[in-house]
Design an enzyme around this catalytic site. Structure first.
Site, PDB file in Angstrom:
ATOM      1  N   THR A  75       0.844  -1.201   0.000  1.00 54.44           N
ATOM      2  CA  THR A  75       0.000   0.000   0.000  1.00 54.44           C
ATOM      3  C   THR A  75       0.876   1.246   0.000  1.00 54.44           C
ATOM      4  O   THR A  75       0.685   2.169  -0.803  1.00 54.44           O
ATOM      5  CB  THR A  75      -0.924   0.010   1.236  1.00 54.44           C
ATOM      6  OG1 THR A  75      -1.760  -1.144   1.186  1.00 54.44           O
ATOM      7  CG2 THR A  75      -1.772   1.270   1.282  1.00 54.44           C
ATOM      8  N   ASN A 154      -5.338  -9.501  -7.263  1.00 53.66           N
ATOM      9  CA  ASN A 154      -5.533 -10.113  -5.952  1.00 53.66           C
ATOM     10  C   ASN A 154      -6.883 -10.811  -5.811  1.00 53.66           C
ATOM     11  O   ASN A 154      -7.057 -11.636  -4.925  1.00 53.66           O
ATOM     12  CB  ASN A 154      -5.380  -9.070  -4.852  1.00 53.66           C
ATOM     13  CG  ASN A 154      -6.197  -7.833  -5.112  1.00 53.66           C
ATOM     14  OD1 ASN A 154      -6.000  -7.136  -6.110  1.00 53.66           O
ATOM     15  ND2 ASN A 154      -7.146  -7.563  -4.243  1.00 53.66           N
ATOM     16  N   CYS A 329     -10.147  -5.917   1.916  1.00 54.43           N
ATOM     17  CA  CYS A 329     -10.568  -4.588   2.333  1.00 54.43           C
ATOM     18  C   CYS A 329     -12.032  -4.376   1.978  1.00 54.43           C
ATOM     19  O   CYS A 329     -12.735  -3.643   2.636  1.00 54.43           O
ATOM     20  CB  CYS A 329      -9.730  -3.524   1.643  1.00 54.43           C
ATOM     21  SG  CYS A 329      -8.110  -4.106   1.174  1.00 54.43           S
TER      22      CYS A 329
HETATM   23  C1  LIG Z   1      -2.174  -7.175  -0.494  1.00 52.47           C
HETATM   24  C2  LIG Z   1      -2.065  -6.283  -1.653  1.00 52.47           C
HETATM   25  C3  LIG Z   1      -1.756  -4.930  -1.496  1.00 52.47           C
HETATM   26  C4  LIG Z   1      -1.579  -4.296  -0.151  1.00 52.47           C
HETATM   27  O1  LIG Z   1      -0.370  -4.712   0.418  1.00 52.47           O
HETATM   28  P1  LIG Z   1      -0.021  -4.385   1.943  1.00 52.47           P
HETATM   29  O2  LIG Z   1       1.369  -4.868   2.077  1.00 52.47           O
HETATM   30  O3  LIG Z   1      -1.016  -5.160   2.746  1.00 52.47           O
HETATM   31  O4  LIG Z   1      -0.149  -2.922   2.122  1.00 52.47           O
HETATM   32  C5  LIG Z   1      -1.642  -4.155  -2.630  1.00 52.47           C
HETATM   33  N1  LIG Z   1      -1.822  -4.679  -3.847  1.00 52.47           N
HETATM   34  C6  LIG Z   1      -2.115  -5.968  -4.043  1.00 52.47           C
HETATM   35  C7  LIG Z   1      -2.279  -6.503  -5.418  1.00 52.47           C
HETATM   36  C8  LIG Z   1      -2.251  -6.817  -2.950  1.00 52.47           C
HETATM   37  O5  LIG Z   1      -2.557  -8.099  -3.141  1.00 52.47           O
END
Ligand SMILES: *Cc1c(COP(=O)(O)O)cnc(C)c1O
Length: 392
Positions: A75, A154, A329
């Site tokens: 993030t 994701n 989320c």
């Molecule tokens: C999990 C995820 C994030 C967020 O990552 P964090 O390390 O939890 O902040 C961003 N982009 C994708 C594609 C993710 O799968």
């Protein structure tokens, strides 16, 4: 101990591998030094550990170690890449391009920039989730400064054609950022061959600790300029201030090392489990696979189910199988996922979605159990009248 639900939410996060934890432990206690404290041995020790970790993680994406900076996760890396480039290049242009199926950690920084007067094009995808490259090329304007397209989605696991996108961006001299949080160690990533200028990474999707990630920032041809978003002690060459989290960084590197070493056997194993699961689920009527059938992550199976309420389905599965409807989320909300809507799924069908995220510890037996549970829950819910999501 009563048996806990089968964990099938590895796209949300993964357990820390015990070997990762073991590598981290000394840096909490015996080696407490600040890697920036170079006046004593404790600091040197921590600094050497960070240096080694940086080299390992950088080599996994074919980058130079000095092009990698540590963040709290993907993030933060996405925010730094997008806002940092926008702030550094706004005199060149104020237009960015991204895709409707991106993670909110890309979409929201882009929307924030819109509120500051930047223009953002949110490209649609094809029904299989893949970006149409001609649309990307058409969207590039003289004032475009950044294209951000994720490596692996994701929610549906779809893999975007990074090399082709990199070639288009470089032909038009536009910077290319990719969120590779889900792709690291699972699919080949090569910032040189794929012409990637910025890449976001995170540890907790690959059996590393939560709270640590990295951003790759190309240093040569071209040297990417980046406006820092966190100011302070000037760590990470001023790009990202804050004391480096030595234990997390060491754990991140160990997770990368283990992931790469296992990839050759692990990815086919996960694909086998995923196909086993899909064979059982597809025996039922009205179950649809979301995303491209082959261009996707081995461990991800995303389906939409006709004639059931998505929340009721997750609730029915929850004692036996831990999974989610899509992005962690967004799964607190009952509205259908923006990713599935972008694929053109009907809202009612998109709202009845299960994402099975398989991991290295799952067994074929667990997959059979999960499939049986899902089928039983779907059949039971279909017998209950009016159990379907209604647009509100
Ligand atoms: C999990 C995820 C994030 C967020 O990552 P964090 O390390 O939890 O902040 C961003 N982009 C994708 C594609 C993710 O799968």
């Amino acid at each position: 101990m009563p048996s806990r639900p089968i964990y099938l939410d590895h796209q949300a996060t993964t357990p820390v591998d015990p070997r990762v934890l073991e590598a981290m432990l000394p840096y909490f206690t015996d080696c407490p030094g600040n890697p920036s404290s170079l006046s004593h041995g404790y600091g040197w020790e921590a600094s050497a550990a960070v240096k080694y970790a940086r080299e390992q993680i950088a080599s996994a994406i074919h980058a130079q170690p000095e092009a990698l900076l540590f963040t709290s996760g993907a993030t933060e890396a996405n925010n730094l890449a997008i806002k940092g480039v926008a702030e550094a290049y706004f005199q060149k242009g104020r237009h960015l391009i991204t895709v409707q199926t991106e993670h909110s950690a890309v979409l929201e920084p882009c929307r924030y920039l819109q509120s500051l007067g930047f223009e953002v094009t949110f490209l649609p995808v094809q029904p299989d989730g893949l970006l149409e490259l001609s649309l990307l090329e058409q969207a590039i304007r003289p004032e475009t400064i950044l294209v951000s397209v994720m490596a692996a989605n994701n929610e549906i696991g779809v893999l975007q054609p990074l090399s082709e996108i990199g070639a288009i961006c470089h032909r038009h001299q536009v910077l290319f950022h990719t969120d590779a949080a889900q792709a690291l160690t699972k699919v080949p990533l090569d910032v040189a061959a794929m012409q990637i200028d910025l890449m976001s990474l995170t540890a907790h999707k690959i059996y590393g600790p939560k709270g640590i990630g990295a951003l790759y920032v190309r240093q040569r041809q071209p040297r990417v300029r980046l406006a820092p978003q966190v100011h302070g002690g000037g760590q990470e060459r001023g790009w990202r201030s804050g004391t480096l989290a030595t234990p997390q960084i060491v754990g991140f590197a160990k997770a990368v090392e283990l992931g790469l070493a296992a990839a050759e056997t692990e990815q086919p194993y996960l694909a086998q489990l995923r196909d086993q699961l899909w064979r059982q689920l597809r025996s039922q009527e009205g179950i649809h696979l979301n995303g491209h059938p082959t261009q996707r992550l081995a461990g991800c199976l995303n389906i939409s189910v006709e004639g059931v309420d998505g929340q009721a389905l997750l609730l029915a599965l929850q004692p036996k199988v831990a999974l989610s409807s899509g992005s962690a989320c967004a799964s607190g909300k009952t509205s259908p996922s923006h990713v599935l809507l972008a694929l053109g799924r009907e809202p009612a069908l998109a709202a009845a979605t299960l994402r099975f995220g398989l991991g290295r510890l799952n067994t074929p037996r667990e997959i059979d159990q999960a499939a049986a549970c899902a089928i039983a829950a779907i059949q039971a819910l279909r017998k209950t009248p009016s159990a379907q999501w209604v647009p509100g």
